[in-house]
Scaffold this motif. Structure first.
Motif, PDB file in Angstrom:
ATOM      1  N   GLU A   1      -6.976   5.889  -9.615  1.00  0.00           N
ATOM      2  CA  GLU A   1      -7.100   7.331  -9.390  1.00  0.00           C
ATOM      3  C   GLU A   1      -8.070   7.683  -8.273  1.00  0.00           C
ATOM      4  O   GLU A   1      -8.851   8.618  -8.361  1.00  0.00           O
ATOM      5  CB  GLU A   1      -7.493   8.067 -10.684  1.00  0.00           C
ATOM      6  CG  GLU A   1      -6.550   7.841 -11.844  1.00  0.00           C
ATOM      7  CD  GLU A   1      -5.092   8.229 -11.564  1.00  0.00           C
ATOM      8  OE1 GLU A   1      -4.801   8.826 -10.513  1.00  0.00           O
ATOM      9  OE2 GLU A   1      -4.249   7.893 -12.428  1.00  0.00           O
ATOM     10  N   LEU A   2      -8.006   6.912  -7.203  1.00  0.00           N
ATOM     11  CA  LEU A   2      -8.744   7.325  -6.005  1.00  0.00           C
ATOM     12  C   LEU A   2      -8.069   8.570  -5.459  1.00  0.00           C
ATOM     13  O   LEU A   2      -6.862   8.757  -5.630  1.00  0.00           O
ATOM     14  CB  LEU A   2      -8.709   6.211  -4.961  1.00  0.00           C
ATOM     15  CG  LEU A   2      -9.439   4.932  -5.364  1.00  0.00           C
ATOM     16  CD1 LEU A   2      -9.312   3.880  -4.266  1.00  0.00           C
ATOM     17  CD2 LEU A   2     -10.898   5.201  -5.661  1.00  0.00           C
ATOM     18  N   PHE A   3      -8.847   9.429  -4.802  1.00  0.00           N
ATOM     19  CA  PHE A   3      -8.265  10.638  -4.225  1.00  0.00           C
ATOM     20  C   PHE A   3      -7.513  10.227  -2.965  1.00  0.00           C
ATOM     21  O   PHE A   3      -8.117   9.819  -1.971  1.00  0.00           O
ATOM     22  CB  PHE A   3      -9.358  11.667  -3.921  1.00  0.00           C
ATOM     23  CG  PHE A   3     -10.161  12.033  -5.146  1.00  0.00           C
ATOM     24  CD1 PHE A   3      -9.515  12.352  -6.332  1.00  0.00           C
ATOM     25  CD2 PHE A   3     -11.538  12.051  -5.112  1.00  0.00           C
ATOM     26  CE1 PHE A   3     -10.230  12.687  -7.470  1.00  0.00           C
ATOM     27  CE2 PHE A   3     -12.272  12.384  -6.245  1.00  0.00           C
ATOM     28  CZ  PHE A   3     -11.616  12.699  -7.427  1.00  0.00           C
ATOM     29  N   ILE A   4      -6.173  10.345  -3.022  1.00  0.00           N
ATOM     30  CA  ILE A   4      -5.364   9.709  -1.991  1.00  0.00           C
ATOM     31  C   ILE A   4      -5.469  10.368  -0.621  1.00  0.00           C
ATOM     32  O   ILE A   4      -5.114   9.777   0.368  1.00  0.00           O
ATOM     33  CB  ILE A   4      -3.872   9.638  -2.410  1.00  0.00           C
ATOM     34  CG1 ILE A   4      -3.464  10.936  -3.071  1.00  0.00           C
ATOM     35  CG2 ILE A   4      -3.609   8.477  -3.317  1.00  0.00           C
ATOM     36  CD1 ILE A   4      -2.103  10.872  -3.713  1.00  0.00           C
ATOM     37  N   HIS A   5      -5.950  11.628  -0.570  1.00  0.00           N
ATOM     38  CA  HIS A   5      -6.037  12.298   0.726  1.00  0.00           C
ATOM     39  C   HIS A   5      -7.398  12.079   1.384  1.00  0.00           C
ATOM     40  O   HIS A   5      -7.649  12.595   2.464  1.00  0.00           O
ATOM     41  CB  HIS A   5      -5.758  13.790   0.581  1.00  0.00           C
ATOM     42  CG  HIS A   5      -6.742  14.509  -0.298  1.00  0.00           C
ATOM     43  ND1 HIS A   5      -7.018  14.119  -1.583  1.00  0.00           N
ATOM     44  CD2 HIS A   5      -7.521  15.584  -0.053  1.00  0.00           C
ATOM     45  CE1 HIS A   5      -7.916  14.941  -2.094  1.00  0.00           C
ATOM     46  NE2 HIS A   5      -8.239  15.830  -1.188  1.00  0.00           N
ATOM     47  N   LEU A   6      -8.275  11.332   0.726  1.00  0.00           N
ATOM     48  CA  LEU A   6      -9.606  11.090   1.273  1.00  0.00           C
ATOM     49  C   LEU A   6      -9.797   9.597   1.527  1.00  0.00           C
ATOM     50  O   LEU A   6      -9.258   8.773   0.783  1.00  0.00           O
ATOM     51  CB  LEU A   6     -10.675  11.559   0.276  1.00  0.00           C
ATOM     52  CG  LEU A   6     -10.632  13.023  -0.159  1.00  0.00           C
ATOM     53  CD1 LEU A   6     -11.724  13.300  -1.180  1.00  0.00           C
ATOM     54  CD2 LEU A   6     -10.789  13.943   1.051  1.00  0.00           C
TER      55      LEU A   6
ATOM     56  N   LEU B   1     -17.631  12.826  -2.282  1.00  0.00           N
ATOM     57  CA  LEU B   1     -17.207  14.161  -2.732  1.00  0.00           C
ATOM     58  C   LEU B   1     -18.022  14.680  -3.918  1.00  0.00           C
ATOM     59  O   LEU B   1     -18.593  15.775  -3.846  1.00  0.00           O
ATOM     60  CB  LEU B   1     -15.709  14.162  -3.070  1.00  0.00           C
ATOM     61  CG  LEU B   1     -15.158  15.522  -3.497  1.00  0.00           C
ATOM     62  CD1 LEU B   1     -15.332  16.556  -2.399  1.00  0.00           C
ATOM     63  CD2 LEU B   1     -13.687  15.418  -3.892  1.00  0.00           C
TER      64      LEU B   1
ATOM     65  N   TYR C   1      -7.992   4.445   3.996  1.00  0.00           N
ATOM     66  CA  TYR C   1      -7.438   5.316   2.964  1.00  0.00           C
ATOM     67  C   TYR C   1      -6.996   4.457   1.780  1.00  0.00           C
ATOM     68  O   TYR C   1      -6.683   3.270   1.958  1.00  0.00           O
ATOM     69  CB  TYR C   1      -6.275   6.128   3.523  1.00  0.00           C
ATOM     70  CG  TYR C   1      -6.764   7.323   4.302  1.00  0.00           C
ATOM     71  CD1 TYR C   1      -6.939   8.542   3.661  1.00  0.00           C
ATOM     72  CD2 TYR C   1      -7.131   7.215   5.635  1.00  0.00           C
ATOM     73  CE1 TYR C   1      -7.438   9.642   4.345  1.00  0.00           C
ATOM     74  CE2 TYR C   1      -7.624   8.305   6.328  1.00  0.00           C
ATOM     75  CZ  TYR C   1      -7.776   9.514   5.680  1.00  0.00           C
ATOM     76  OH  TYR C   1      -8.286  10.588   6.335  1.00  0.00           O
TER      77      TYR C   1
ATOM     78  N   SER D   1      -4.350   4.038   0.198  1.00  0.00           N
ATOM     79  CA  SER D   1      -3.079   3.318   0.327  1.00  0.00           C
ATOM     80  C   SER D   1      -3.201   2.083   1.199  1.00  0.00           C
ATOM     81  O   SER D   1      -2.304   1.245   1.222  1.00  0.00           O
ATOM     82  CB  SER D   1      -2.033   4.244   0.917  1.00  0.00           C
ATOM     83  OG  SER D   1      -2.434   4.640   2.205  1.00  0.00           O
TER      84      SER D   1
ATOM     85  N   ARG E   1     -17.413   4.738  -6.741  1.00  0.00           N
ATOM     86  CA  ARG E   1     -17.360   6.208  -6.772  1.00  0.00           C
ATOM     87  C   ARG E   1     -18.038   6.742  -8.028  1.00  0.00           C
ATOM     88  O   ARG E   1     -18.803   7.702  -7.973  1.00  0.00           O
ATOM     89  CB  ARG E   1     -15.898   6.658  -6.722  1.00  0.00           C
ATOM     90  CG  ARG E   1     -15.731   8.151  -6.750  1.00  0.00           C
ATOM     91  CD  ARG E   1     -14.284   8.563  -6.638  1.00  0.00           C
ATOM     92  NE  ARG E   1     -13.504   8.199  -7.824  1.00  0.00           N
ATOM     93  CZ  ARG E   1     -12.220   8.508  -7.984  1.00  0.00           C
ATOM     94  NH1 ARG E   1     -11.571   9.163  -7.041  1.00  0.00           N
ATOM     95  NH2 ARG E   1     -11.579   8.153  -9.084  1.00  0.00           N
TER      96      ARG E   1
END
Lengths: 224, 244
Positions: free
Chosen positions: B90-95, B103, B136, B138, B152
């Motif tokens: 569940e990493l924030f995919i847009h960051l 964050l 990123y 991905s 994190r």
């Protein structure tokens, strides 16, 4: 030869008459669409919310507004509410289009939000973020990237539908076309050029949307 | 020493299905507890209750002296003490990696950019990913993703770390690097609750173990007892299956 020159001359004259009305069309579109994005985001969060007093009004808003022709809404807001609240043409036009498009965009934003895996929200919450912060920093940025293509559709439709406010006397591109026609009775050339101007704006918007889409493309998000 | 996690008589249902039945246990500061058991036994649900991601129906959970009461404010406070690592990362995919770490310190703890960057840098180094800060999610391997997720959570300096099957979504050759980071954390005295199927790892790092089945604690005690010399036949049967 002189006939061709004459034709070109007519076209240029019409164009000179029409072009000054383009900024008004752009302005109405931008203002309406900005309002629609705000209402769409609020509407989507309402639709997703489990709180009844938020969810039900959002549902009513979306379904009522979607079910009534935009032209009727413009009449209602300008002639109905407008007289009551003393709205000018621009405000009435922008409100009508913005409220209408907000309903459509609500459903697009909702689809975008619901496409984000639930785990993203849980990760945000587990890091101490509030619901609002998880929307602000995680859900909306991801959802907006996903929904750029359908939003671009809505934006183009919104630009075209801005022509409807010509009916309440707002002087934009379509209204200018009507004026030119009623003064000179040249219908083919006038409406051909009005259409061409709309087309050139929408085609540049299509291009802008794909640039935007590429700029915000996240590695690994969405289907490529 | 007073317990840092105190779970008393917790029950929870999903509709007709009892997810947790009368669960009680406690964890002391610095202790490492593993929860094992078959799929659907309620392990993950229990873990999610510990940081208020799932509400409980009855009983009580007290985290660092603060009882979970179901309010958003309380949940927020509890989660500041409790870091969580998910099976699916569940990493924030847009960051990118660095932004993922920065964050929460920025928006939750209201640190400045440079303060947040300093903390993020420290924990990236701890998990050995300082050279991936601009990648990123991905673009990372599974093991790198999970190490990023651990870093994190650590950036908020939690007192407790919860791990929900942290290696279950990884290729076998990636589990080692994640377990190494967890071993290091345990060695530093972090209080940890780990849901895992890695029995070998559990034996090595944990002080105590709980075996769950069908929403109940079947057996609990020192890891060496529960995982070494299971008294309950259900535990023994499970261990035989996972160790085979």
């Amino acid at each position: 030869m002189s006939e061709l020159l004459n034709q070109t001359d007519i076209m240029i004259r019409i164009l000179m008459f029409l072009l000054p009305a383009v900024p008004a069309t752009v302005k109405i579109t931008l203002l309406s669409f900005a309002l629609a994005i705000v209402l769409g985001t609020v509407g989507a969060s309402g639709r997703i919310s489990r709180l009844k007093y938020v969810n039900i009004p959002a549902k009513i808003y979306i379904n009522v507004v979607r079910g009534i022709p935009l032209l009727v809404q413009i009449f209602f807001i300008y002639f109905g509410l407008g007289k009551l609240l003393n709205l000018d043409r621009l405000l009435a036009g922008v409100l009508a289009i913005g409220i209408c498009y907000g309903a459509y965009i609500s459903e697009i934003v909702r689809a975008g939000i619901q496409a984000i895996p639930k785990g993203q929200t849980e990760a945000a919450l587990s890091l101490g973020m509030s619901r609002l912060q998880s929307w602000r920093y995680i859900l909306l940025p991801q959802a907006f990237r996903l929904i750029i293509p359908p939003l671009a559709n809505e934006f183009i439709a919104c630009l075209k539908d801005s022509s409807l406010v010509s009916i309440i006397g707002l002087r934009e591109l379509t209204r200018a076309g009507t004026e030119y026609y009623s003064q000179h009775f040249i219908d083919f050339h006038t409406w051909f050029l009005v259409g061409l101007i709309y087309l050139s704006i929408t085609l540049s918007l299509t291009k802008a949307a794909s640039v935007l889409e590429n700029k915000y493309r996240i590695p690994g998000l969405g289907i490529h | 020493m007073p317990a840092i996690i105190e779970v008393s008589n917790v029950s929870k249902r999903f509709g007709d299905h009892p997810a947790l039945e009368n669960i009680s246990f406690s964890v002391e500061p610095g202790e490492v507890l593993v929860i094992i058991g078959p799929s659907g036994s309620g392990k993950s649900t229990l873990l999610r209750c510990l940081n208020a991601l799932e509400p409980i129906d009855s009983g009580s959970i007290v985290i660092a002296g603060d009882p979970i009461d179901g309010s958003a404010k309380n949940a927020h406070r509890v989660r500041l003490h409790v870091g969580m690592v998910f099976q699916q990362f569940e990493l924030f995919i847009h960051l990118n990696v660095l932004e993922n770490l920065m964050l929460a310190p920025r928006v939750v703890n209201r640190l400045t950019k440079s303060e947040a960057e300093k903390i993020a840098g420290r924990y990236l180094e701890k998990v050995g990913l300082q050279n991936k800060s601009k990648s990123y999610p991905s673009q990372l391997s599974g093991g790198e993703k999970q190490r990023t997720a651990i870093a994190r959570a650590l950036c908020l300096k939690p007192k407790i770390m919860l791990f929900d099957e942290p290696t279950s979504a990884l290729d076998p050759e990636m589990t080692g690097e994640v377990l190494a980071v967890m071993r290091k954390l345990a060695g530093e005295g972090m209080t940890m609750v780990i849901v895992t199927h890695e029995i070998g790892f559990a034996r090595e790092v944990s002080d105590r173990a709980i075996f769950m089945d069908a929403g109940r604690i079947v057996e609990a005690g020192a890891t060496s007892d529960v995982l070494g010399d299971a008294r309950h036949p259900r535990t023994a049967e499970f261990l035989r299956k996972v160790l085979r």
